[in-house]
Design a protein around this motif. Structure first.
Motif, short mmCIF file in Angstrom:
data_model
loop_
_atom_site.label_atom_id
_atom_site.label_comp_id
_atom_site.label_asym_id
_atom_site.label_seq_id
_atom_site.Cartn_x
_atom_site.Cartn_y
_atom_site.Cartn_z
N ASP A 31 27.91 20.02 53.26
CA ASP A 31 26.55 20.56 53.20
C ASP A 31 26.08 21.01 54.58
O ASP A 31 25.44 22.06 54.72
N ALA A 32 26.38 20.21 55.59
CA ALA A 32 25.97 20.57 56.94
C ALA A 32 26.67 21.84 57.39
O ALA A 32 26.04 22.72 58.02
N GLU A 33 27.94 21.93 57.09
CA GLU A 33 28.67 23.14 57.48
C GLU A 33 28.12 24.36 56.74
O GLU A 33 28.00 25.46 57.33
N ASP A 34 27.78 24.15 55.45
CA ASP A 34 27.23 25.25 54.67
C ASP A 34 25.87 25.68 55.24
O ASP A 34 25.58 26.87 55.40
N ALA A 35 25.01 24.68 55.56
CA ALA A 35 23.70 24.99 56.14
C ALA A 35 23.85 25.68 57.49
O ALA A 35 23.11 26.62 57.82
N GLU A 36 24.82 25.18 58.27
CA GLU A 36 25.05 25.80 59.57
C GLU A 36 25.54 27.24 59.41
O GLU A 36 25.14 28.14 60.17
N ARG A 37 26.38 27.45 58.40
CA ARG A 37 26.89 28.79 58.17
C ARG A 37 25.74 29.74 57.76
O ARG A 37 25.64 30.88 58.24
N TRP A 38 24.83 29.24 56.89
CA TRP A 38 23.70 30.08 56.46
C TRP A 38 22.72 30.32 57.60
O TRP A 38 22.13 31.41 57.72
N ALA A 39 22.53 29.31 58.44
CA ALA A 39 21.65 29.51 59.60
C ALA A 39 22.23 30.57 60.53
O ALA A 39 21.51 31.45 61.04
N ALA A 40 23.57 30.46 60.74
CA ALA A 40 24.23 31.48 61.56
C ALA A 40 24.16 32.85 60.88
O ALA A 40 24.02 33.89 61.55
N HIS A 41 24.23 32.82 59.55
CA HIS A 41 24.14 34.07 58.80
C HIS A 41 22.77 34.73 58.99
O HIS A 41 22.66 35.96 59.17
N SER A 42 21.71 33.91 58.95
CA SER A 42 20.36 34.45 59.15
C SER A 42 20.24 35.06 60.53
O SER A 42 19.65 36.15 60.70
N ALA A 43 20.79 34.37 61.54
CA ALA A 43 20.75 34.93 62.90
C ALA A 43 21.52 36.24 62.97
O ALA A 43 21.09 37.20 63.65
N GLN A 44 22.64 36.30 62.26
CA GLN A 44 23.43 37.53 62.25
C GLN A 44 22.66 38.67 61.58
O GLN A 44 22.69 39.84 62.04
N VAL A 45 21.93 38.33 60.50
CA VAL A 45 21.13 39.36 59.81
C VAL A 45 20.03 39.89 60.73
O VAL A 45 19.77 41.11 60.82
N VAL A 46 19.37 38.98 61.45
CA VAL A 46 18.31 39.40 62.37
C VAL A 46 18.89 40.29 63.46
O VAL A 46 18.31 41.32 63.84
#
Length: 535
Positions: A31-46
């Protein structure tokens, strides 16, 4: 349950708990890795949104400057719009999993397309000389040339993505915190579970091992054992073995007591027998001495009176010669005296001499067991050489050859007695040679590798001859007193080999003979090779 199974349970129970906690920990990690991946994904989108914003702003400024400067070439460059198409497509791809953001991305793409259409039309109007109309259009706040629609849409898109990023960051922190607590719970749970399982195991095993140790100590001290421990594991088996050992030891102790009592009884009986044997030996020696002493007197008298009768018959013959008798009567009297009386007297004298020899032999045989030996290490080669030198005249008279082995090993024994033993054997070998062939006597020893008839602590010597030999029927009688096979071959009373056997056995050795009648004999003597080891 066996100790191995119990030990495996001790390991398995905490391990099972750890597996469950690790499963939860791994899920939390995922779950932490998934959340970290989505957080990184949001930064990538921005970041990707910023990649789209910057070219649009620069292109808008360039178009305005080109219109103001009356230059149509910088307006609506194809390579720029192609790059923006790629970046907008990448932004749409990044948010394809989010329907709301995906719709916003499509709106941005449409806005960029409308702005490109206006830019293309502006280029065409500049080329057609409609620059003033374009300038008035730029001054107008409304119209497709404005970036406000694009910027508003982009700002809303970025704001939404940042909110998603904040939510995902919060989820990441919550997952990491949950992971930390699960890790702490796994460590503490493993310790507590292992401690509880070990405590339960050791309390059961420890108590039973204490009983086992106490039983072992009782067994070592010869005390009765405590009650058997329960269970079916190795401790129970060990305790059962201790109880069975105790039972066998008790049984062995009872048997030992019985054996000890029997041995003591036998020892007392043996002491009585030995006392009786000593008394009988003393009585036999006294009897032999008394008999020999008492028999010597009549033998001496017989010897003396036979000589007197011999002298008297000579006087009788002289008196007969002086009588006035016919010659025929004198001849008959002389024949009676010389042939009958003298022959009888010679028989009497020979019998007396023979009896005296037997009496002396009996005395020597009785004294053989009372001689005090002084054993030392003996040079057997020197002893045999002395014996052969002492018999040299007899050996030459027999025409015999005596070979002495040069490597005779030493032996441990009384010098005088051992010399008598070998002297008797060499003397018998010389006396009983076959007159029909040259005599050959060999004195040697049996090498240890070939010496299978005696113990390693003995060294075996032999005296071999090619004499008359011994018939098989007489081999068992050779060492019995007063037994003679070839009585006419040599003088003697037949006690020599009996004395030899007694001397050898007193030394702790043995003697035996191998012989073939008509071919010769070989006497073997085994004597101690070294002094006995002190206990």
């Amino acid at each position: 349950m066996r100790l191995l199974t119990k030990g495996l349970l001790i390991v398995a129970i905490p391990s099972l708990f750890e597996v469950l906690l690790l499963g939860a920990l791994f899920k939390s990690q995922a779950d932490a890795e998934d959340a970290e991946r989505w957080a990184a994904h949001s930064a990538q989108v921005v970041n990707q949104a910023a990649e789209v914003r910057q070219p649009m702003l620069l292109e808008s400024a360039r178009i305005r400057n080109a219109i103001l400067l009356d230059q149509s070439e910088p307006i609506s460059r194809p390579e720029l719009w192609a790059d923006l198409e790629v970046k907008a497509g990448e932004l749409a791809r990044l948010v394809s999993d989010n329907p709301q953001q995906s719709a916003a991305a499509r709106g941005l793409h449409n806005t960029i397309a409308r702005y490109r259409q206006w830019a293309d039309s502006a280029r065409a109007r500049m080329q057609n000389g409609q620059r003033d109309a374009l300038i008035r259009e730029l001054r107008d706040e409304e119209g497709p040339h404005r970036l406000s629609d694009f910027l508003n849409r982009l700002d809303g898109f970025v704001e939404q993505e940042r909110r998603l990023g904040q939510q995902r960051t919060a989820q990441l922190q919550a997952a990491r915190q949950s992971q930390t607590w699960l890790l702490i719970a796994a460590v503490l749970g493993s310790i507590v579970t292992a401690g509880l399982a070990s405590l339960a195991f050791t309390r059961n095993i420890g108590n039973r091992i204490a009983v086992l140790i106490a039983n072992a100590q009782r067994l070592a001290d010869g005390q009765p054992l405590a009650a058997r421990v329960g269970g079916d594991d190795e401790i129970c088996q060990l305790d059962d073995a201790l109880h069975r050992s105790s039972e066998r030891l008790n049984e062995a102790s009872r048997q030992a007591e019985g054996y000890r009592a029997e041995v003591e009884q036998r020892a007392r009986e043996l002491a009585d027998v030995n006392a009786d044997l000593r008394q009988q030996t003393q009585d036999n020696e006294m009897f032999i001495y008394s008999v020999s002493h008492d028999l010597r007197s009549p033998l001496v008298n017989l010897q003396g009176f036979s000589k007197e009768i011999t002298h008297a018959t000579r006087d009788l013959l002289d008196a007969v010669e002086q009588l006035a008798l016919p010659e025929q009567d004198k001849m008959r009297l002389r024949t009676l005296v010389e042939e009958d009386i003298h022959t009888s007297l010679r028989f009497i004298q020979n019998a007396v001499t023979r009896s005296a020899g037997i009496i002396d032999a009996m005395l020597r045989l009785s004294r053989a067991g009372r001689v005090e030996y002084q054993p030392v290490m003996l040079d057997m080669h020197a002893i045999v050489q002395r014996i052969v030198a002492a018999m040299s005249s007899t050996i030459r008279a027999k025409g015999a050859l005596v070979d002495i082995a040069a490597d005779l090993p030493p032996a441990f024994g009384d010098p005088t007695s051992v010399e008598q033993v070998l002297g008797n054997l060499v003397g018998n070998a010389v006396n009983y040679l076959d007159p029909a062939r040259p005599g050959h006597i060999t004195v040697g020893h049996v090498r240890q590798a070939d010496n299978i008839a005696t113990a390693p602590s003995l060294v075996t010597y032999f005296v071999r001859d090619n004499g008359l030999g011994i018939a098989p029927a007489y081999l068992d009688k050779m060492f019995i007193a007063f037994q003679r096979l070839h009585g006419n071959a040599a003088p003697g009373e037949g006690i020599g080999l009996a004395l030899v056997k007694r001397v050898v056995e007193r030394h702790g050795g043995r003697i035996w003979v191998e012989s073939l009648e008509g071919q010769g004999s070989c006497f073997f003597v085994a004597l101690p090779a070294r002094p006995p080891v002190a206990p």
